[in-house]
Design a protein around this motif. Sequence first.
Motif, PDB file in Angstrom:
ATOM      1  N   GLU A   1     -11.995 -15.994 -19.270  1.00 24.05           N
ATOM      2  CA  GLU A   1     -13.375 -15.608 -18.996  1.00 24.05           C
ATOM      3  C   GLU A   1     -14.098 -16.645 -18.146  1.00 24.05           C
ATOM      4  N   ALA A   2     -13.684 -17.914 -18.243  1.00 20.25           N
ATOM      5  CA  ALA A   2     -14.293 -18.980 -17.439  1.00 20.25           C
ATOM      6  C   ALA A   2     -13.662 -19.075 -16.051  1.00 20.25           C
ATOM      7  N   ARG A   3     -12.745 -18.134 -15.734  1.00 19.75           N
ATOM      8  CA  ARG A   3     -12.064 -18.101 -14.448  1.00 19.75           C
ATOM      9  C   ARG A   3     -11.221 -19.347 -14.204  1.00 19.75           C
ATOM     10  N   ALA A   4     -10.692 -19.933 -15.302  1.00 20.95           N
ATOM     11  CA  ALA A   4      -9.822 -21.101 -15.189  1.00 20.95           C
ATOM     12  C   ALA A   4      -8.357 -20.704 -15.048  1.00 20.95           C
ATOM     13  N   ILE A   5      -8.074 -19.400 -15.069  1.00 21.92           N
ATOM     14  CA  ILE A   5      -6.712 -18.877 -14.927  1.00 21.92           C
ATOM     15  C   ILE A   5      -6.721 -17.800 -13.854  1.00 21.92           C
ATOM     16  N   ASP A   6      -5.755 -17.887 -12.938  1.00 20.93           N
ATOM     17  CA  ASP A   6      -5.626 -16.881 -11.879  1.00 20.93           C
ATOM     18  C   ASP A   6      -4.577 -15.836 -12.205  1.00 20.93           C
ATOM     19  N   ILE A   7      -3.447 -16.267 -12.772  1.00 22.39           N
ATOM     20  CA  ILE A   7      -2.333 -15.365 -13.030  1.00 22.39           C
ATOM     21  C   ILE A   7      -1.862 -15.555 -14.468  1.00 22.39           C
ATOM     22  N   ILE A   8      -1.838 -14.457 -15.233  1.00 25.23           N
ATOM     23  CA  ILE A   8      -1.357 -14.452 -16.609  1.00 25.23           C
ATOM     24  C   ILE A   8       0.039 -13.855 -16.601  1.00 25.23           C
ATOM     25  N   ILE A   9       0.977 -14.528 -17.252  1.00 24.18           N
ATOM     26  CA  ILE A   9       2.328 -13.991 -17.415  1.00 24.18           C
ATOM     27  C   ILE A   9       2.552 -13.846 -18.900  1.00 24.18           C
ATOM     28  N   GLY A  10       2.719 -12.609 -19.384  1.00 24.96           N
ATOM     29  CA  GLY A  10       2.747 -12.434 -20.826  1.00 24.96           C
ATOM     30  C   GLY A  10       3.641 -11.315 -21.309  1.00 24.96           C
ATOM     31  N   THR A  11       3.841 -11.311 -22.639  1.00 24.08           N
ATOM     32  CA  THR A  11       4.604 -10.276 -23.331  1.00 24.08           C
ATOM     33  C   THR A  11       3.629  -9.260 -23.926  1.00 24.08           C
ATOM     34  N   GLN A  12       4.118  -8.460 -24.891  1.00 23.76           N
ATOM     35  CA  GLN A  12       3.275  -7.424 -25.491  1.00 23.76           C
ATOM     36  C   GLN A  12       2.004  -7.982 -26.109  1.00 23.76           C
ATOM     37  N   LEU A  13       1.935  -9.285 -26.320  1.00 26.10           N
ATOM     38  CA  LEU A  13       0.734  -9.892 -26.893  1.00 26.10           C
ATOM     39  C   LEU A  13      -0.500  -9.665 -26.022  1.00 26.10           C
ATOM     40  N   VAL A  14      -0.310  -9.480 -24.711  1.00 34.98           N
ATOM     41  CA  VAL A  14      -1.455  -9.301 -23.817  1.00 34.98           C
ATOM     42  C   VAL A  14      -1.810  -7.833 -23.614  1.00 34.98           C
ATOM     43  N   THR A  15      -1.094  -6.928 -24.269  1.00 38.16           N
ATOM     44  CA  THR A  15      -1.384  -5.504 -24.067  1.00 38.16           C
ATOM     45  C   THR A  15      -2.503  -5.012 -24.958  1.00 38.16           C
ATOM     46  N   LYS A  16      -2.945  -5.807 -25.918  1.00 42.90           N
ATOM     47  CA  LYS A  16      -3.830  -5.317 -26.971  1.00 42.90           C
ATOM     48  C   LYS A  16      -5.246  -5.860 -26.838  1.00 42.90           C
ATOM     49  N   GLY A  17      -6.192  -4.972 -26.646  1.00 48.73           N
ATOM     50  CA  GLY A  17      -7.578  -5.282 -26.925  1.00 48.73           C
ATOM     51  C   GLY A  17      -8.340  -6.201 -25.997  1.00 48.73           C
ATOM     52  N   TYR A  18      -7.693  -6.893 -25.070  1.00 48.76           N
ATOM     53  CA  TYR A  18      -8.405  -7.857 -24.253  1.00 48.76           C
ATOM     54  C   TYR A  18      -9.198  -7.160 -23.145  1.00 48.76           C
ATOM     55  N   HIS A  19     -10.368  -7.730 -22.854  1.00 48.65           N
ATOM     56  CA  HIS A  19     -11.251  -7.180 -21.826  1.00 48.65           C
ATOM     57  C   HIS A  19     -11.639  -8.309 -20.875  1.00 48.65           C
ATOM     58  N   PHE A  20     -11.009  -8.321 -19.690  1.00 42.81           N
ATOM     59  CA  PHE A  20     -11.275  -9.351 -18.692  1.00 42.81           C
ATOM     60  C   PHE A  20     -11.813  -8.675 -17.433  1.00 42.81           C
TER      61      PHE A  20
END
Length: 721
Positions: free
Chosen positions: A524-543
Amino acid sequence: MNRVRVLLFNSAIGPLDYSVPAGMELPAGSVVQVPLGPRRIDGIVWDAGALDATEVEASRLRPVAARHDIPPLSAPLRRLIDWTADYYLAPPAAVARMALPSGSLLGPGRAITEYRLNGSVPVRMTPQRQKAYDALEGAQATVRELAALAEVSEGVIRSLVQSGAFEAVEVPVDRPYPRPDPDHITPVLNDEQREAATRLAQAVAAAEPTPFLLDGVTGSGKTEVYFEAVAQALRQGKQTLLLLPEIALTQPFLTRIEKRFGTTPVAWHSGLKQTERRRAWNAIITGDARIIVGARSALFLPYANLGVIIVDEAHETSFKQEDGVRYNARDVAVMRGRFEGCPVVLSSATPALESRVMAEAGRYEALTLTHRYGGAQLPRIALIDLTENPPPRGQWIAPPLIEAMRERLERGEQTLLFLNRRGYAPLTLCRNCGHRFKCPNCSAWMVDHRLSGRLACHHCGHAEPSPSACPECGESDCLVACGPGVERIADEVAAIFPQARRAIVTSDTIWSPEKAAEFVAAVEARAIDIIIGTQLVTKGYHFPDLTLVGVIDADIGLEGGDLRAGERTFQQIAQVSGRAGRAAKPGEVFLQTRHPDAPVIDALVHGDREAFYAAETQARRDANVPPFGRLAAIIISSEDHDEARDAARQTGASAPELDGFAVYGPAPAPLSLLRGRHRFRLLVHARRNVEMQRIIRQWLDPMRWPPGVRVAVDVDPYSFV
C-alpha cells in the motif's frame, strides 16, 4: 440424579459414569475433573443416554472430583459435537476437545508474568544468548513463548532473566475487550449490495437458521455486505463468528473490521500466545467477545450467544481438516447455524460446486453481486500459448508478459506473478549419475529452498542443508534444479528488472498475521513493484495500484486424478485474476498455458463461468460423485510396509457387498510413504440415499488390527494422495 455420564478427553477410553458428590450441581455441559486410575482427567458431563457406555452399579461409581468454574457447554454445541463425531466417524472426545483449551487455561485467570528486554546487556554473552537477544527485540511473552520465538532453549531465556537482561511484567489475562460500535461508520452501498445486506440483516434480526450463499464477483464488496449482518448482530447484543481460510489473512482483516466497527475484534488461531488464548476463550464463553475472527478451529468454541456465522472465501480447500478430526468447516458451520438458530453466510467469488448445487436446490438462499464496486471493471484476460510463444531457454516468463510488466513499471503500477509452488525448484538431480533428492520419510521429492539454503519436504517438514556435491557419486557442481518455484521466478525477475522492488509471498515468508500486515503495508505504501507469490496472494487482498497479474503455469492444477482439479484451477486463477484492476485503473491478466483448449482455460478467458460450472456439474452427476454421490477414504498405515499392506487387504476382504455401496482397493496411496509410515487406501463410493457412515461403522468397528497399524476414515475427502 446421583450419577452422570462424562465424556473424557481420552478417545481410547470412551465415556464413563461417575457419581455426583453431595451439594455439587452438574448440569449437562459442565466441565469437570474426574478420577481415572491414580490420576485425574478432564471431561464434560454429557446428556443422559446420548453416549453409549458400560453400565456400572451405582455402588461402584467413583465421585466426580471437581467442577471447573466456567459456564456449561450449551446444548447446541453439544449437539454439534455429537453430529460432527457421527458424520465424520470421529471419536466424540476428539471433537469435544476442540471446544476447550488446555486444562491449565480453564476457568478465570490470574495475572501472568511475561518478560521483555530492558536494554541491559549481560556481561557474559554466549552465541545462544546473543541469538535470543537479537531475535526478541520488542517482544513480550512468557519464558516458553520467548524461547520458541528465538528458537533457543527455555534455559537460555531463564539465564538472561537471571542476568537482568529481561524485566518481568504482570499481565492481567481476563481484562474485558472494547465493545465494537455497529454504527461507527455507515458505509455507502450500491443498490445490489444494499438489497443483499438488508436480507442478511433481516435474517439476523429474526434468528433465521438459513444458510446464505453470497456469490459476488471479485471486488464486488461482499465484505461490506456481510458487515451489515455483523452490525445487526451487535445491535442485538449477539456474537459474530467470522471464519478465514488462512491465519496469515487475519491481521489485515482485523484492521478492516476495526475501521468499520471502531475496535479490533477478538482473534482465534494457532499463533496466539497463551495469555491471549485464555483471555479470548473466557471472553467468548461469557459473551464479552462480540466479533471473533478465526481459523477453522474457532468453529467449535463455546459461544454464549451466536447471532451470525460468516465463512469468508468459503470455496477454500483449507477449510477441510486433513488430520485428526477430518471435518469440513464450511459444512459444519452450516450445521452449527442450524443448531444455534442463526444464519450462516458462505461468501465467495467462486463458490464450491457443492454450495451452488445446494443453492439451486433451494437448501441455501443465493444472494448475487454481479458488478464490481465503485465502477471498477473486471480485468481483461489474455492467453499466452507457450507452444507458440515460449520463454527463452532456461526462463519461465514469456515475452508478452515481460513486455506488459515493463509497461507497468514505467507507469508506476504494480504486478503480481502467480505460481502455486513454493521454493526454488521442486526437484534437484545430479546430471552425472541421475541421483534425485528424496525425503527419507516420504515418497516425495525434496524441494530446493535457496533463500534458506536448504532442501525441504513439504509433507513432513524434514529439512537438510543444500549439498555442494552429489551424495551418491561425490561429484561437485553437478546438481541441477528442475522446474520453477516462486524463488526461481523471483531470480528471473531480478535479472530482467534489476531496479524493480520485489516481494516473495509464500507461507515461508508470510508465516504470521504480523508478517502479513507488514507485507500489506509495504504494498500500500508503494514500496513493492512486483509480487511473486503462491495461493496465499489469491485471497482477499485489495491493492488499488495492482493492475497486472501473470499466471506462470495455468496448467499446474490440472495434473493428477483429483475429481475437483478443474474446479480448483478455475477458482484459483479466477481469484488471483481478481487482484487486478480493483480500483480506478483497469486490470489485465495473462495466463501462460500449454493447453489453451482446455475447458477450464477457455471458460476463464471468455469469462463464461456459468458454462464451466454447468459442464462440471453434469460431469459430476454422470459419475455420481459429490455432490450427487458419496465418497469416503479409508487410509491404513504402519511403519512396516508388509504390516500395512496385510491390514489393508484384510480390511478390503471384509468389505460389505451392498446395493449402492462399492469399495475400491486397497491400493498404495499416491503418497505411499508419509512421515515414515507406509500408506494404503480404500475408496468407498455410495449413492446419496445410502447410510454410508452406518455401514462403514458396522464394517470397521469389529475389526482388530496390529498395534502398529492406524486406520483413518476421511468422509467427503478433498485430498486423494
